[in-house]
Design a protein around this motif. Structure first.
Motif, PDB file in Angstrom:
ATOM      1  N   TYR A 250     -20.771 -21.074 -50.437  1.00 23.15           N
ATOM      2  CA  TYR A 250     -20.532 -20.667 -49.050  1.00 23.15           C
ATOM      3  C   TYR A 250     -19.152 -21.143 -48.631  1.00 23.15           C
ATOM      4  CZ  TYR A 250     -25.331 -19.208 -48.547  1.00 23.15           C
ATOM      5  OH  TYR A 250     -26.512 -18.544 -48.696  1.00 23.15           O
ATOM      6  N   ILE A 251     -18.524 -20.392 -47.751  1.00 24.17           N
ATOM      7  CA  ILE A 251     -17.187 -20.738 -47.274  1.00 24.17           C
ATOM      8  C   ILE A 251     -17.360 -21.668 -46.087  1.00 24.17           C
ATOM      9  CG2 ILE A 251     -14.966 -19.840 -46.531  1.00 24.17           C
ATOM     10  CD1 ILE A 251     -15.952 -18.980 -49.318  1.00 24.17           C
ATOM     11  N   GLY A 252     -17.396 -22.951 -46.349  1.00 27.93           N
ATOM     12  CA  GLY A 252     -17.565 -23.950 -45.289  1.00 27.93           C
ATOM     13  C   GLY A 252     -18.853 -23.703 -44.545  1.00 27.93           C
ATOM     14  N   GLY A 253     -18.774 -23.636 -43.230  1.00 28.10           N
ATOM     15  CA  GLY A 253     -19.970 -23.434 -42.426  1.00 28.10           C
ATOM     16  C   GLY A 253     -20.120 -22.018 -41.925  1.00 28.10           C
ATOM     17  N   SER A 254     -19.362 -21.092 -42.491  1.00 29.13           N
ATOM     18  CA  SER A 254     -19.384 -19.726 -41.975  1.00 29.13           C
ATOM     19  C   SER A 254     -20.655 -18.984 -42.349  1.00 29.13           C
ATOM     20  CB  SER A 254     -18.183 -18.936 -42.518  1.00 29.13           C
ATOM     21  OG  SER A 254     -18.326 -18.761 -43.923  1.00 29.13           O
ATOM     22  N   GLY A 255     -21.386 -19.486 -43.327  1.00 28.68           N
ATOM     23  CA  GLY A 255     -22.599 -18.795 -43.755  1.00 28.68           C
ATOM     24  C   GLY A 255     -22.338 -17.621 -44.665  1.00 28.68           C
ATOM     25  N   GLU A 256     -21.077 -17.369 -45.044  1.00 31.12           N
ATOM     26  CA  GLU A 256     -20.729 -16.259 -45.926  1.00 31.12           C
ATOM     27  C   GLU A 256     -20.356 -16.788 -47.298  1.00 31.12           C
ATOM     28  OE1 GLU A 256     -17.576 -14.307 -43.552  1.00 31.12           O
ATOM     29  OE2 GLU A 256     -18.711 -12.474 -43.932  1.00 31.12           O
ATOM     30  N   THR A 257     -20.880 -16.173 -48.317  1.00 29.75           N
ATOM     31  CA  THR A 257     -20.440 -16.502 -49.666  1.00 29.75           C
ATOM     32  C   THR A 257     -19.088 -15.847 -49.908  1.00 29.75           C
ATOM     33  OG1 THR A 257     -21.468 -14.562 -50.656  1.00 29.75           O
ATOM     34  CG2 THR A 257     -22.834 -16.568 -50.471  1.00 29.75           C
ATOM     35  N   LEU A 258     -18.424 -16.281 -50.958  1.00 28.44           N
ATOM     36  CA  LEU A 258     -17.138 -15.688 -51.323  1.00 28.44           C
ATOM     37  C   LEU A 258     -17.299 -14.194 -51.588  1.00 28.44           C
ATOM     38  CD1 LEU A 258     -14.167 -16.065 -52.034  1.00 28.44           C
ATOM     39  CD2 LEU A 258     -14.854 -16.691 -54.357  1.00 28.44           C
ATOM     40  N   TYR A 259     -18.411 -13.822 -52.229  1.00 27.80           N
ATOM     41  CA  TYR A 259     -18.677 -12.413 -52.514  1.00 27.80           C
ATOM     42  C   TYR A 259     -18.835 -11.618 -51.219  1.00 27.80           C
ATOM     43  CZ  TYR A 259     -21.256  -8.268 -54.055  1.00 27.80           C
ATOM     44  OH  TYR A 259     -21.670  -6.976 -54.265  1.00 27.80           O
ATOM     45  N   GLU A 260     -19.552 -12.189 -50.238  1.00 30.40           N
ATOM     46  CA  GLU A 260     -19.765 -11.500 -48.972  1.00 30.40           C
ATOM     47  C   GLU A 260     -18.458 -11.335 -48.196  1.00 30.40           C
ATOM     48  OE1 GLU A 260     -24.383 -12.917 -48.102  1.00 30.40           O
ATOM     49  OE2 GLU A 260     -22.697 -14.111 -47.388  1.00 30.40           O
ATOM     50  N   VAL A 261     -17.592 -12.345 -48.280  1.00 31.86           N
ATOM     51  CA  VAL A 261     -16.289 -12.246 -47.622  1.00 31.86           C
ATOM     52  C   VAL A 261     -15.469 -11.111 -48.248  1.00 31.86           C
ATOM     53  CG1 VAL A 261     -14.087 -13.408 -47.226  1.00 31.86           C
ATOM     54  CG2 VAL A 261     -16.219 -14.656 -46.909  1.00 31.86           C
ATOM     55  N   GLN A 262     -15.470 -11.065 -49.574  1.00 35.19           N
ATOM     56  CA  GLN A 262     -14.726 -10.004 -50.264  1.00 35.19           C
ATOM     57  C   GLN A 262     -15.264  -8.626 -49.884  1.00 35.19           C
ATOM     58  OE1 GLN A 262     -12.020 -10.265 -51.863  1.00 35.19           O
ATOM     59  NE2 GLN A 262     -12.038 -11.706 -53.569  1.00 35.19           N
ATOM     60  N   GLN A 263     -16.595  -8.501 -49.824  1.00 38.33           N
ATOM     61  CA  GLN A 263     -17.204  -7.225 -49.450  1.00 38.33           C
ATOM     62  C   GLN A 263     -16.843  -6.840 -48.017  1.00 38.33           C
ATOM     63  OE1 GLN A 263     -18.376  -5.075 -51.368  1.00 38.33           O
ATOM     64  NE2 GLN A 263     -20.302  -5.580 -52.344  1.00 38.33           N
ATOM     65  N   ARG A 264     -16.850  -7.823 -47.130  1.00 35.94           N
ATOM     66  CA  ARG A 264     -16.509  -7.548 -45.730  1.00 35.94           C
ATOM     67  C   ARG A 264     -15.066  -7.067 -45.607  1.00 35.94           C
ATOM     68  NH1 ARG A 264     -14.117 -10.776 -42.269  1.00 35.94           N
ATOM     69  NH2 ARG A 264     -14.634 -12.681 -43.401  1.00 35.94           N
ATOM     70  N   LEU A 265     -14.155  -7.740 -46.295  1.00 36.15           N
ATOM     71  CA  LEU A 265     -12.751  -7.339 -46.221  1.00 36.15           C
ATOM     72  C   LEU A 265     -12.540  -5.950 -46.828  1.00 36.15           C
ATOM     73  CD1 LEU A 265     -11.011 -10.727 -47.117  1.00 36.15           C
ATOM     74  CD2 LEU A 265     -11.189  -9.642 -44.881  1.00 36.15           C
ATOM     75  N   LEU A 266     -13.310  -5.666 -47.870  1.00 38.43           N
ATOM     76  CA  LEU A 266     -13.215  -4.344 -48.475  1.00 38.43           C
ATOM     77  C   LEU A 266     -13.723  -3.270 -47.512  1.00 38.43           C
ATOM     78  CD1 LEU A 266     -12.204  -3.297 -51.191  1.00 38.43           C
ATOM     79  CD2 LEU A 266     -14.548  -3.397 -52.050  1.00 38.43           C
ATOM     80  N   LYS A 267     -14.789  -3.601 -46.779  1.00 38.04           N
ATOM     81  CA  LYS A 267     -15.322  -2.672 -45.787  1.00 38.04           C
ATOM     82  C   LYS A 267     -14.315  -2.458 -44.655  1.00 38.04           C
ATOM     83  CE  LYS A 267     -18.484  -0.174 -43.775  1.00 38.04           C
ATOM     84  NZ  LYS A 267     -18.863   1.154 -44.344  1.00 38.04           N
ATOM     85  N   GLU A 268     -13.651  -3.526 -44.230  1.00 40.18           N
ATOM     86  CA  GLU A 268     -12.638  -3.402 -43.184  1.00 40.18           C
ATOM     87  C   GLU A 268     -11.492  -2.513 -43.642  1.00 40.18           C
ATOM     88  OE1 GLU A 268     -11.504  -7.368 -42.220  1.00 40.18           O
ATOM     89  OE2 GLU A 268     -13.402  -7.858 -41.219  1.00 40.18           O
ATOM     90  N   ARG A 269     -11.106  -2.666 -44.893  1.00 37.19           N
ATOM     91  CA  ARG A 269     -10.031  -1.826 -45.431  1.00 37.19           C
ATOM     92  C   ARG A 269     -10.463  -0.351 -45.466  1.00 37.19           C
ATOM     93  NH1 ARG A 269      -8.389  -0.748 -51.294  1.00 37.19           N
ATOM     94  NH2 ARG A 269      -6.294   0.102 -51.113  1.00 37.19           N
ATOM     95  N   GLU A 270     -11.709  -0.118 -45.863  1.00 33.23           N
ATOM     96  CA  GLU A 270     -12.220   1.249 -45.899  1.00 33.23           C
ATOM     97  C   GLU A 270     -12.198   1.880 -44.513  1.00 33.23           C
ATOM     98  OE1 GLU A 270     -16.238   3.764 -47.158  1.00 33.23           O
ATOM     99  OE2 GLU A 270     -16.207   1.572 -47.308  1.00 33.23           O
ATOM    100  N   LEU A 271     -12.589   1.110 -43.492  1.00 39.18           N
ATOM    101  CA  LEU A 271     -12.592   1.632 -42.123  1.00 39.18           C
ATOM    102  C   LEU A 271     -11.182   1.960 -41.654  1.00 39.18           C
ATOM    103  CD1 LEU A 271     -15.256  -0.711 -40.466  1.00 39.18           C
ATOM    104  CD2 LEU A 271     -15.516   1.706 -41.086  1.00 39.18           C
ATOM    105  N   LYS A 272     -10.199   1.124 -42.034  1.00 32.72           N
ATOM    106  CA  LYS A 272      -8.803   1.391 -41.672  1.00 32.72           C
ATOM    107  C   LYS A 272      -8.326   2.698 -42.313  1.00 32.72           C
ATOM    108  CE  LYS A 272      -7.119  -3.349 -40.982  1.00 32.72           C
ATOM    109  NZ  LYS A 272      -6.198  -4.389 -41.517  1.00 32.72           N
TER     110      LYS A 272
END
Length: 519
Positions: A250-272
């Motif tokens: 998990y990335i500190g206390g964010s509750g997101e794993t590194l994989y989830e962060v990567q997926q989220r950023l990829l989703k943000e890029r797709e939306l852009k």
């Protein structure tokens, strides 16, 4: 793998920087995300030689300067380039590759190809590899299979023989499996077994597209089509990390794993990317509306890749700016070119991206905005390379793509089929009586093609062919030259009038009668 470990370490360090100034935090966040994604004329009589409208970037000819100012680019070049270069699929890499090609030959079942042979499909696979600079085919193999959807595609015996063949072939650093799409699990298993990079048609064609992309829309569409590829790469890399116990942090206390962060950023890029494409789609719609307002009929020229579409349009329009290339997917952008028919009617020929067999729906969907121009045409010309041994299979693939795009029946029923490259066949006679034999390179058969195009355009657009008597002391004749296609003028000197033969749209004829009430 090494990149992901470094990313994980970086994320732990940046998260521990508490109490840092907000501006610094924003800079760190930007740097972190960057690191993650680094892994005329105004009348109708304009010059046909210089009229080359790029519908993706400009359509200023025929419009006032004020209108051009309103038509500012909806998206900046820098924004497109950032999205295009933000994350390139790492499996292809840069530079050259020495490739081993294996083609799974399905001999029965629903996946068996009936209009082609394994040898011809292998030849197309070789052509795809040879399209890329500094890529070379070292060896190739056609291998039978019953169930190509299995993880290893082939049965145990054939797979073992293939593995030995690959391992015994010196100098190869990649294997091209000539299937539509490999699952992430299959790709990872094959790469681990063979110890080299593994490509399928999807990843290879996308790389060819990336190398040929020139305009903003092409770059955005390719970036969108690469998203599924990036997601599968991400799953593969994190699956390997999970096996080592490092993928679920998990990335500190964010509750997101590194994989989830990567997926989220990829989703943000797709939306852009989708947002940017939507802006360009609106611009394309505006350009189509302006073409319709100017009453120019549009003819979309389509066909299998490298069938000679651009060469044909150059021959029909005399546009010296067109430079056809003898390679697959030389055209990725829709461009519009003005030409004249025998009646002197101006039409706009739309050059489209070439089709290819066995391409996933995601790739077609990514280019849907570009292919949308086909739906809004007045007429379609289907160009076939009649000299190609797979010409029937290519025709079937083109028709299947058109059906998937839900092209209106009126366009499909009126579509003109052109048999190109007849100069490569002695005394060619088309088997289909409705097909037109031509040689775009030698400009043979083009006058007959123009005549047929004119007949279909007049029929499909509902244009009227009229003889109008005009008073030469008024602006009637000048108005007709501007708003219609004047074919002939027979002057009656004694009366100061003329009989004008014109091709005119119903709407324009209505305006004519309204302006000149005595007509």
């Amino acid at each position: 793998m090494t990149t992901l470990k470094r990313l994980s370490s970086l994320l732990w360090r940046t998260h521990s920087l508490r109490g840092v100034a907000p501006a610094t935090c924003r800079h760190l966040k930007a740097s972190r995300e960057q690191l993650w994604f680094s892994c005329h004329r105004h009348s109708r009589e304009f010059s046909l030689q210089t009229c080359r409208f790029k519908s993706t970037d400009d359509f200023s000819s025929g419009f006032t300067e004020e209108e051009e100012d309103e038509e500012e680019d909806f998206i900046a070049d820098s924004e497109v380039e950032e999205l295009f270069q933000q994350q390139v699929p790492s499996s292809i890499g840069e530079g050259h590759h020495r490739v081993f090609i294996v083609h799974p030959n399905v001999k029965w079942g629903s996946r068996k190809q009936h209009l082609t042979t394994a040898e011809l499909m292998m030849a197309e696979a070789v052509g795809l590899v040879n399209t890329l600079d500094k890529w070379r085919v070292v060896d190739k193999l056609i291998l039978s299979t019953k169930t190509p959807e299995k993880k290893r595609i082939f049965g145990r015996g054939n797979f073992q023989a293939l593995t030995e063949k690959i391992q015994q072939t010196t100098g190869i650093d990649a294997v091209f499996v000539n299937v539509e799409r490999l699952s992430p699990l299959s790709e990872r298993d094959l790469e681990e077994t063979w110890g080299v990079k593994v490509f399928d048609r999807y990843s290879l064609v996308l790389h060819i597209f990336r190398c040929n992309a020139r305009t903003k829309e092409a770059k955005l569409q390719i970036s969108l089509a690469e998203i599924p590829l990036l997601r599968s790469r991400l799953r593969n890399e994190f699956a390997n990390l999970d096996q080592q116990g490092g993928g679920a942090r998990y990335i500190g206390g964010s509750g997101e794993t590194l994989y989830e962060v990567q997926q989220r950023l990829l989703k943000e890029r797709e939306l852009k990317i989708r947002s940017a494409l939507e802006r360009l789609r609106k611009k394309r719609h505006l350009l189509r509306c302006r073409r319709k307002h100017k009453d120019f009929p549009t003819v979309s020229v389509l066909g299998y890749t490298n069938c000679g579409k651009t060469t044909l349009i150059k021959a029909l329009t005399g546009d010296c700016g067109l430079q056809p290339r003898n390679q697959l997917f030389a055209t990725l952008d829709v461009t519009v070119h003005a030409g004249q028919l025998p009646s002197r009617m101006t039409v706009l020929y739309v050059d489209t991206i070439g089709f290819l067999s066995q391409l996933p729906h995601q790739l077609i969907d990514s280019f849907s905005a570009t292919l949308e121009d086909i739906k809004h045409s007045d007429l379609l010309i289907h160009v076939r390379d009649i000299s190609h041994p797979e010409t029937l299979n290519q025709k079937e693939n083109v028709l299947n793509v058109l059906k998937n795009l839900q092209i209106p029946d009126r366009l499909l029923s009126s579509m003109i089929e052109v048999h190109n490259k007849t100069d490569l066949i002695d005394n060619y006679q088309p088997a289909e009586t409705s097909a037109l034999p031509i040689s775009a390179l030698e400009e043979r058969g083009l006058e007959e093609l123009k005549r047929v195009v004119e007949e279909e355009i007049v029929h499909s657009t509902g244009k009227l062919m009229l003889k109008l008597k005009v008073n030469l002391s008024t602006a009637q004749l000048r108005w007709l030259y501007k708003e219609a296609t004047v074919q002939d003028v027979d002057v009656i000197a004694d009366e100061g009038s003329a009989v004008v033969q014109v091709i005119i749209s119903t709407a324009a004829y209505g305006r004519y009668k309204k302006v000149f009430t005595d007509a």
